[in-house]
Write a protein that holds these residues in place. Structure first.
Motif, PDB file in Angstrom:
ATOM      1  N   TYR A  49       0.853  -1.201   0.000  1.00 34.79           N
ATOM      2  CA  TYR A  49       0.000   0.000   0.000  1.00 34.79           C
ATOM      3  C   TYR A  49       0.882   1.242   0.000  1.00 34.79           C
ATOM      4  O   TYR A  49       2.006   1.208   0.472  1.00 34.79           O
ATOM      5  CB  TYR A  49      -0.870   0.035   1.264  1.00 34.79           C
ATOM      6  CG  TYR A  49      -2.008  -0.948   1.248  1.00 34.79           C
ATOM      7  CD1 TYR A  49      -3.291  -0.531   0.927  1.00 34.79           C
ATOM      8  CD2 TYR A  49      -1.800  -2.284   1.562  1.00 34.79           C
ATOM      9  CE1 TYR A  49      -4.336  -1.428   0.920  1.00 34.79           C
ATOM     10  CE2 TYR A  49      -2.845  -3.189   1.552  1.00 34.79           C
ATOM     11  CZ  TYR A  49      -4.113  -2.754   1.234  1.00 34.79           C
ATOM     12  OH  TYR A  49      -5.149  -3.640   1.221  1.00 34.79           O
ATOM     13  N   PHE A  55      -6.773  15.010   0.401  1.00 34.47           N
ATOM     14  CA  PHE A  55      -7.443  16.131   1.076  1.00 34.47           C
ATOM     15  C   PHE A  55      -6.474  17.038   1.839  1.00 34.47           C
ATOM     16  O   PHE A  55      -6.872  18.076   2.345  1.00 34.47           O
ATOM     17  CB  PHE A  55      -8.505  15.608   2.051  1.00 34.47           C
ATOM     18  CG  PHE A  55      -9.528  14.745   1.379  1.00 34.47           C
ATOM     19  CD1 PHE A  55     -10.332  15.259   0.376  1.00 34.47           C
ATOM     20  CD2 PHE A  55      -9.672  13.417   1.739  1.00 34.47           C
ATOM     21  CE1 PHE A  55     -11.269  14.466  -0.268  1.00 34.47           C
ATOM     22  CE2 PHE A  55     -10.600  12.614   1.102  1.00 34.47           C
ATOM     23  CZ  PHE A  55     -11.403  13.142   0.100  1.00 34.47           C
ATOM     24  N   GLY A  70      -0.754   8.038  10.879  1.00 31.13           N
ATOM     25  CA  GLY A  70      -1.188   6.693  10.505  1.00 31.13           C
ATOM     26  C   GLY A  70      -0.826   6.367   9.061  1.00 31.13           C
ATOM     27  O   GLY A  70       0.155   6.885   8.521  1.00 31.13           O
ATOM     28  N   ASP A  71      -1.630   5.538   8.451  1.00 33.12           N
ATOM     29  CA  ASP A  71      -1.339   5.081   7.094  1.00 33.12           C
ATOM     30  C   ASP A  71      -1.318   6.223   6.080  1.00 33.12           C
ATOM     31  O   ASP A  71      -0.685   6.109   5.041  1.00 33.12           O
ATOM     32  CB  ASP A  71      -2.375   4.035   6.656  1.00 33.12           C
ATOM     33  CG  ASP A  71      -2.070   2.650   7.210  1.00 33.12           C
ATOM     34  OD1 ASP A  71      -1.148   2.524   8.041  1.00 33.12           O
ATOM     35  OD2 ASP A  71      -2.753   1.691   6.806  1.00 33.12           O
ATOM     36  N   ALA A  76       1.922   1.530   7.615  1.00 31.52           N
ATOM     37  CA  ALA A  76       2.649   0.649   8.541  1.00 31.52           C
ATOM     38  C   ALA A  76       1.652  -0.261   9.245  1.00 31.52           C
ATOM     39  O   ALA A  76       0.990  -1.074   8.603  1.00 31.52           O
ATOM     40  CB  ALA A  76       3.460   1.483   9.533  1.00 31.52           C
ATOM     41  N   ASN A  77       1.502  -0.090  10.558  1.00 31.52           N
ATOM     42  CA  ASN A  77       0.595  -0.960  11.310  1.00 31.52           C
ATOM     43  C   ASN A  77      -0.162  -0.151  12.376  1.00 31.52           C
ATOM     44  O   ASN A  77       0.019   1.061  12.503  1.00 31.52           O
ATOM     45  CB  ASN A  77       1.362  -2.125  11.937  1.00 31.52           C
ATOM     46  CG  ASN A  77       2.534  -1.633  12.768  1.00 31.52           C
ATOM     47  OD1 ASN A  77       2.452  -0.580  13.392  1.00 31.52           O
ATOM     48  ND2 ASN A  77       3.618  -2.371  12.753  1.00 31.52           N
ATOM     49  N   ILE A  78      -0.991  -0.851  13.132  1.00 33.59           N
ATOM     50  CA  ILE A  78      -1.844  -0.167  14.101  1.00 33.59           C
ATOM     51  C   ILE A  78      -0.990   0.550  15.161  1.00 33.59           C
ATOM     52  O   ILE A  78      -1.269   1.681  15.543  1.00 33.59           O
ATOM     53  CB  ILE A  78      -2.819  -1.168  14.757  1.00 33.59           C
ATOM     54  CG1 ILE A  78      -3.820  -1.654  13.705  1.00 33.59           C
ATOM     55  CG2 ILE A  78      -3.554  -0.544  15.938  1.00 33.59           C
ATOM     56  CD1 ILE A  78      -4.658  -2.838  14.134  1.00 33.59           C
ATOM     57  N   ALA A  81       0.230   3.806  13.904  1.00 34.54           N
ATOM     58  CA  ALA A  81      -0.848   4.803  13.845  1.00 34.54           C
ATOM     59  C   ALA A  81      -1.127   5.354  15.247  1.00 34.54           C
ATOM     60  O   ALA A  81      -1.333   6.558  15.430  1.00 34.54           O
ATOM     61  CB  ALA A  81      -2.110   4.176  13.248  1.00 34.54           C
TER      62      ALA A  81
HETATM   63  C1  LIG Z   1      -5.609  -6.573   5.217  1.00 36.03           C
HETATM   64  C2  LIG Z   1      -4.878  -5.811   6.298  1.00 36.03           C
HETATM   65  C3  LIG Z   1      -4.490  -6.463   7.441  1.00 36.03           C
HETATM   66  C4  LIG Z   1      -3.811  -5.785   8.446  1.00 36.03           C
HETATM   67  N1  LIG Z   1      -3.431  -6.446   9.570  1.00 36.03           N
HETATM   68  C5  LIG Z   1      -2.814  -5.782  10.552  1.00 36.03           C
HETATM   69  C6  LIG Z   1      -2.454  -6.451  11.757  1.00 36.03           C
HETATM   70  O1  LIG Z   1      -2.688  -7.657  11.946  1.00 36.03           O
HETATM   71  N2  LIG Z   1      -1.819  -5.727  12.715  1.00 36.03           N
HETATM   72  C7  LIG Z   1      -1.514  -4.393  12.566  1.00 36.03           C
HETATM   73  O2  LIG Z   1      -0.939  -3.789  13.480  1.00 36.03           O
HETATM   74  N3  LIG Z   1      -1.858  -3.746  11.435  1.00 36.03           N
HETATM   75  C8  LIG Z   1      -2.495  -4.396  10.425  1.00 36.03           C
HETATM   76  N4  LIG Z   1      -2.840  -3.735   9.269  1.00 36.03           N
HETATM   77  C9  LIG Z   1      -2.492  -2.317   9.137  1.00 36.03           C
HETATM   78  C10 LIG Z   1      -3.480  -1.455   9.919  1.00 36.03           C
HETATM   79  O3  LIG Z   1      -4.816  -1.828   9.583  1.00 36.03           O
HETATM   80  C11 LIG Z   1      -3.249   0.022   9.577  1.00 36.03           C
HETATM   81  O4  LIG Z   1      -1.881   0.340   9.694  1.00 36.03           O
HETATM   82  C12 LIG Z   1      -4.060   0.912  10.508  1.00 36.03           C
HETATM   83  O5  LIG Z   1      -5.426   0.587  10.415  1.00 36.03           O
HETATM   84  C13 LIG Z   1      -3.844   2.393  10.127  1.00 36.03           C
HETATM   85  O6  LIG Z   1      -4.732   3.161  10.896  1.00 36.03           O
HETATM   86  P1  LIG Z   1      -5.220   4.549  10.342  1.00 36.03           P
HETATM   87  O7  LIG Z   1      -6.123   5.110  11.407  1.00 36.03           O
HETATM   88  O8  LIG Z   1      -4.070   5.358   9.893  1.00 36.03           O
HETATM   89  O9  LIG Z   1      -6.055   4.218   9.032  1.00 36.03           O
HETATM   90  P2  LIG Z   1      -7.450   3.338   8.849  1.00 36.03           P
HETATM   91  O10 LIG Z   1      -7.537   2.378   9.966  1.00 36.03           O
HETATM   92  O11 LIG Z   1      -7.364   2.912   7.463  1.00 36.03           O
HETATM   93  O12 LIG Z   1      -8.513   4.473   9.095  1.00 36.03           O
HETATM   94  C14 LIG Z   1      -8.803   5.431   8.129  1.00 36.03           C
HETATM   95  C15 LIG Z   1     -10.293   5.643   8.137  1.00 36.03           C
HETATM   96  O13 LIG Z   1     -10.608   6.754   7.295  1.00 36.03           O
HETATM   97  C16 LIG Z   1     -11.761   6.432   6.550  1.00 36.03           C
HETATM   98  N5  LIG Z   1     -11.735   7.253   5.347  1.00 36.03           N
HETATM   99  C17 LIG Z   1     -10.927   7.146   4.273  1.00 36.03           C
HETATM  100  N6  LIG Z   1     -11.222   8.076   3.366  1.00 36.03           N
HETATM  101  C18 LIG Z   1     -12.249   8.793   3.886  1.00 36.03           C
HETATM  102  C19 LIG Z   1     -12.999   9.894   3.418  1.00 36.03           C
HETATM  103  N7  LIG Z   1     -12.773  10.452   2.235  1.00 36.03           N
HETATM  104  N8  LIG Z   1     -13.980  10.387   4.208  1.00 36.03           N
HETATM  105  C20 LIG Z   1     -14.225   9.830   5.435  1.00 36.03           C
HETATM  106  N9  LIG Z   1     -13.541   8.776   5.934  1.00 36.03           N
HETATM  107  C21 LIG Z   1     -12.560   8.270   5.155  1.00 36.03           C
HETATM  108  C22 LIG Z   1     -11.650   4.953   6.269  1.00 36.03           C
HETATM  109  O14 LIG Z   1     -12.924   4.414   5.969  1.00 36.03           O
HETATM  110  C23 LIG Z   1     -11.082   4.445   7.599  1.00 36.03           C
HETATM  111  O15 LIG Z   1     -12.116   4.122   8.501  1.00 36.03           O
HETATM  112  C24 LIG Z   1      -3.518  -4.399   8.270  1.00 36.03           C
HETATM  113  C25 LIG Z   1      -3.921  -3.744   7.109  1.00 36.03           C
HETATM  114  C26 LIG Z   1      -4.590  -4.438   6.131  1.00 36.03           C
HETATM  115  C27 LIG Z   1      -5.033  -3.707   4.880  1.00 36.03           C
END
Ligand SMILES: Cc1cc2nc3c(=O)[nH]c(=O)nc-3n(C[C@H](O)[C@H](O)[C@H](O)COP(=O)(O)OP(=O)(O)OC[C@H]3O[C@@H](n4cnc5c(N)ncnc54)[C@H](O)[C@@H]3O)c2cc1C
Length: 92
Positions: A49, A55, A70-71, A76-78, A81
């Motif tokens: 990814y 935005f 975060g991503d 990266a990972n949770i 973030a």
């Molecule tokens: C298949 C998969 C498995 C994974 N497994 C693990 C694991 O086992 N352990 C681990 O630590 N990490 C894992 N990860 C990585 C982890 O999910 C991410 O690093 C983490 O969720 C990033 O958090 P975030 O809050 O930055 O983004 P996200 O969790 O992606 O949150 C972003 C949010 O913004 C929302 N959003 C996006 N665009 C818009 C918009 N235009 N308007 C309103 N809302 C919007 C999305 O719907 C989402 O809810 C995995 C990732 C994937 C894809």
């Protein structure tokens, strides 16, 4: 993983481009330009990814302060973030 693939006799194709997927068949073009067809029981996509944050520019002009975390900053990972959010919360 690097040891498990050869151990299980998994064919690895490097520098090969996926052209399309039809059902359980993947059509690819090898590095030398040769077209090939790979057929299996299932097709699983395990791709990397990249951050996509269209935005940020918009928010930068309309909001007083904008923070990327975060991503959207670096995929990266949770834990990463959560650390990003912690660092931002601590700084503001
Ligand atoms: C298949 C998969 C498995 C994974 N497994 C693990 C694991 O086992 N352990 C681990 O630590 N990490 C894992 N990860 C990585 C982890 O999910 C991410 O690093 C983490 O969720 C990033 O958090 P975030 O809050 O930055 O983004 P996200 O969790 O992606 O949150 C972003 C949010 O913004 C929302 N959003 C996006 N665009 C818009 C918009 N235009 N308007 C309103 N809302 C919007 C999305 O719907 C989402 O809810 C995995 C990732 C994937 C894809």
């Amino acid at each position: 993983m690097k040891e498990l693939l050869p151990y299980n006799k998994v064919a690895v194709r490097l520098e090969t481009k996926v052209e399309n997927v039809t059902g359980t068949t993947v059509n690819v073009t090898e590095k030398n330009g040769t077209a090939a067809e790979i057929t299996g029981d299932s097709v699983i996509c395990a791709l990397g990814y990249r951050p996509n944050n269209p935005f940020v520019k918009l928010l930068n002009t309309s909001a007083k302060e904008t923070y990327l975390l975060g991503d959207s900053r670096h995929v990266a990972n949770i834990m990463q973030a959560i650390w990003d959010a912690y660092a931002v919360a601590k700084a503001i």
